[in-house]
Design a protein around this motif. Structure first.
Motif, short mmCIF file in Angstrom:
data_model
loop_
_atom_site.label_atom_id
_atom_site.label_comp_id
_atom_site.label_asym_id
_atom_site.label_seq_id
_atom_site.Cartn_x
_atom_site.Cartn_y
_atom_site.Cartn_z
N TRP A 1 0.94 3.99 -2.90
CA TRP A 1 0.68 5.39 -2.58
C TRP A 1 1.77 6.29 -3.16
CZ3 TRP A 1 -3.09 8.41 -0.88
CH2 TRP A 1 -2.78 9.68 -0.41
N TYR A 2 3.02 5.90 -2.97
CA TYR A 2 4.12 6.72 -3.46
C TYR A 2 4.20 6.75 -4.97
CZ TYR A 2 5.96 7.25 1.26
OH TYR A 2 6.13 7.59 2.58
N VAL B 1 -0.17 7.66 -6.47
CA VAL B 1 -0.85 8.85 -5.96
C VAL B 1 0.09 10.04 -5.93
CG1 VAL B 1 -2.09 9.86 -4.02
CG2 VAL B 1 -2.48 7.46 -4.64
N ILE C 1 0.84 -1.21 0.00
CA ILE C 1 0.00 0.00 0.00
C ILE C 1 0.87 1.25 0.00
CG2 ILE C 1 -1.61 1.35 1.42
CD1 ILE C 1 -2.90 -1.33 2.23
N LYS C 2 1.94 1.23 0.78
CA LYS C 2 2.85 2.38 0.83
C LYS C 2 3.50 2.60 -0.53
CE LYS C 2 6.74 2.19 3.16
NZ LYS C 2 7.73 2.15 4.25
#
Length: 106
Positions: free
Chosen positions: A99-100, A103, A95-96
């Motif tokens: 996200w980076y 997003v 997820i991290k």
């Protein structure tokens, strides 16, 4: 007497630990994957409190915690929660990274 024994056995099954194991674990160790650390610490405090009042009952707690069904159940729970913890860490990493990259565009 029977009710107090049932209560003690229920507490042992709930916390399912042995006293020497509790004192060897750090409660808030960062890399710790064992989710049973807090119940172990609580069980140690219960043991110490009971031991101050009645050493014979405290010995009963220790003996009940070291029975085969309790040890097998506790080892199974530790193994399974460790697997779940590893999967949760991997999911958080994915997820991290998502996200980076998607997003924030890093």
């Amino acid at each position: 007497m029977l009710q107090s024994r049932a209560l003690l056995i229920a507490l042992i099954l709930l916390f399912s630990t042995t006293v020497p194991e509790v004192h060897s674990k750090a409660i808030f160790e960062k890399d710790r994957r064992d989710w049973l650390v807090l119940p172990d610490a609580i069980a140690a405090y219960i043991y110490e409190a009971v031991n101050k009042v009645s050493p014979r009952v405290a010995q009963l707690l220790v003996d009940a915690a070291q029975t085969q069904p309790v040890v097998v159940t506790r080892n199974f729970l530790i193994k399974e929660t460790t697997k779940l913890s590893i999967l949760a860490e991997q999911l958080m990493e994915k997820i991290k990274n998502l996200w980076y990259t998607k997003v924030l565009g890093y």
